[in-house]
Design a protein around this motif. Structure first.
Motif, short mmCIF file in Angstrom:
data_model
loop_
_atom_site.label_atom_id
_atom_site.label_comp_id
_atom_site.label_asym_id
_atom_site.label_seq_id
_atom_site.Cartn_x
_atom_site.Cartn_y
_atom_site.Cartn_z
N ASN A 103 0.65 -1.06 0.14
CA ASN A 103 0.07 -0.04 -0.03
C ASN A 103 0.73 1.41 -0.07
OD1 ASN A 103 -2.70 1.31 0.36
ND2 ASN A 103 -1.61 2.37 2.00
N ALA A 104 1.95 1.12 0.73
CA ALA A 104 2.83 2.26 0.65
C ALA A 104 3.37 2.67 -0.61
CB ALA A 104 4.01 2.28 1.77
N ALA A 106 2.20 1.63 -3.32
CA ALA A 106 0.76 2.16 -4.46
C ALA A 106 0.57 3.53 -4.24
CB ALA A 106 -0.13 1.25 -4.20
N GLU A 107 0.47 4.08 -2.68
CA GLU A 107 0.15 5.59 -2.60
C GLU A 107 1.31 6.53 -3.28
OE1 GLU A 107 -0.86 6.59 1.60
OE2 GLU A 107 -2.32 4.97 1.32
N LEU A 108 2.27 5.92 -3.13
CA LEU A 108 3.64 6.81 -3.78
C LEU A 108 3.47 7.03 -5.14
CD1 LEU A 108 6.00 8.60 -3.40
CD2 LEU A 108 7.33 6.57 -3.59
N PHE A 110 0.79 7.49 -6.77
CA PHE A 110 -0.08 8.59 -7.04
C PHE A 110 0.30 9.75 -6.58
CE2 PHE A 110 -2.50 4.81 -7.81
CZ PHE A 110 -3.06 5.11 -8.80
N GLY A 111 1.19 9.92 -5.26
CA GLY A 111 1.73 10.85 -4.85
C GLY A 111 2.67 11.60 -6.12
N ASN A 145 -3.12 -2.77 -5.39
CA ASN A 145 -3.43 -1.71 -4.60
C ASN A 145 -3.33 -0.34 -5.50
OD1 ASN A 145 -3.38 -1.82 -1.46
ND2 ASN A 145 -1.83 -3.42 -2.04
N VAL A 146 -2.66 -0.34 -6.49
CA VAL A 146 -2.54 0.73 -7.29
C VAL A 146 -3.91 0.91 -7.92
CG1 VAL A 146 -1.63 1.62 -9.60
CG2 VAL A 146 0.00 0.91 -7.73
N ARG A 148 -6.79 -0.39 -6.80
CA ARG A 148 -7.82 0.15 -5.97
C ARG A 148 -7.69 1.45 -5.86
NH1 ARG A 148 -6.81 1.78 -1.29
NH2 ARG A 148 -4.74 0.46 -0.95
N ILE A 149 -6.82 2.14 -5.85
CA ILE A 149 -6.73 3.51 -5.56
C ILE A 149 -7.09 4.33 -6.83
CG2 ILE A 149 -5.10 5.35 -5.24
CD1 ILE A 149 -3.37 3.71 -3.69
N THR A 275 7.16 4.40 4.86
CA THR A 275 6.24 4.89 5.73
C THR A 275 6.40 4.12 7.24
OG1 THR A 275 4.51 3.29 5.35
CG2 THR A 275 4.44 5.24 3.70
#
Length: 305
Positions: A103-104, A106-108, A110-111, A145-146, A148-149, A275
């Motif tokens: 998840n960390a 994947a969030e990056l 999009f960041g 996770n990518v 999902r976001i 993270t």
């Protein structure tokens, strides 16, 4: 038994505390080497039965110095820092901790992507991600996770992974793609999540990148080795609308930044798993896996044969 935790890039203190508790509850002693060199690892490993590392190199020299070593766990998904053939030859089980950092990372993705498409927040008009196309190159834990976001952002998502059934992707609202050419041709944004293997190293280069649609963006939070850097540079020269962003800085990063300016963007160092949550999750998972392997040979996430 002694378990060495050797990390040049240390775990968070709360993670170290959790690792120690897991190991001690299993009857083991934790030996901690933080911000150390390979020589420090070698000096500490002689009588250790287990080893937990992050990105630290574990090769023949390390294994030769560790006659008691039975298990090595990489706290993270990638494990190309560990010589698997040598581990097998030494009778050592090597495992990773899949999913703990996903998840960390994947969030990056999009960041970084939002920073790019909003022109690094320089006050000019950017673009939105809603209704744009995103292709995921490898649909593992991070890829899921990518997706999902991306779905939450209203993007149209497709993925390529020969090891994942079409029905599983469709159940996630993701369109399966069956060739790498199709993935790159059909998606304005492509997010790379393939491992660095003999088959994938330098597999993404000029030909593939030039297949991206107008204003295409390639995002790499996987491994720098999967990119043909000369091909990347050539593609950026030929396609002035294409951009490249990465959490794994290429060897020619300076030259690319000088030549292409804001069309490329790199984190100063690999930040995907950086993270607090991922740090803790991966470290404690690694400790549990070491303890379970030493207790009864548990090896669910073994990556060597």
């Amino acid at each position: 038994m002694k378990i060495l935790v050797a990390t040049s890039k240390p775990f968070a203190p709360v993670a170290v505390k959790g690792i120690k508790e897991v190991l001690e509850n299993a009857g083991h002693e934790m030996v901690l080497v933080e911000k150390g060199t390979k020589a420090d690892m070698i000096n500490a490993i002689a009588d250790c039965a287990g080893l937990i590392v992050r990105s630290d190199i574990v090769d023949k020299e390390v294994m030769d110095a560790a006659p008691e070593l039975k298990v090595v766990v990489r706290a993270g998904a990638g494990y190309d820092n560990i010589d698997l053939a040598e581990a097998t030859a030494h009778g050592i089980c090597v495992m990773n901790t899949p999913g703990q950092n996903s998840n960390a990372v994947a969030e990056l993705v999009f960041g970084m992507l939002l920073t790019l498409v909003r022109n690094r927040y320089n006050g000019t008009s950017g673009t939105e991600l809603k209704d744009k196309t995103l292709g995921i190159h490898a649909y593992g834990q991070v890829g899921r996770n990518v997706a999902r976001i991306a779905k939450g952002l209203g993007m149209k998502v497709s993925a390529l992974d020969p090891w994942v059934k079409d029905d599983d992707m469709l159940a996630d609202g993701v369109s399966p793609v069956h060739s790498v050419e199709e993935l790159y041709e059909q998606n304005q944004y492509v997010s790379l999540h393939i491992p660095a293997t003999e088959q994938t190293k330098k597999s993404v280069g000029k030909v593939l990148i030039e297949r991206l649609p107008k204003n295409g963006v390639l995002i790499n939070t996987a491994r720098k080795e999967v990119i043909d850097e000369e091909g990347l540079e050539a593609a950026l020269e030929c396609r002035e609308d294409v951009r490249y962003i990465a959490d794994v800085k290429p060897d020619i990063a300076g030259a690319l930044e000088e030549k292409f300016g804001d069309r490329v963007m790199f984190t100063p160092k690999k930040m995907g798993a950086q993270t607090a949550e991922a740090n803790i999750n991966a470290g404690i998972a690694a400790a549990n896996q070491v303890a379970m392997h030493l207790a009864d040979g548990w090896n669910r996430f073994q990556v060597n044969k």
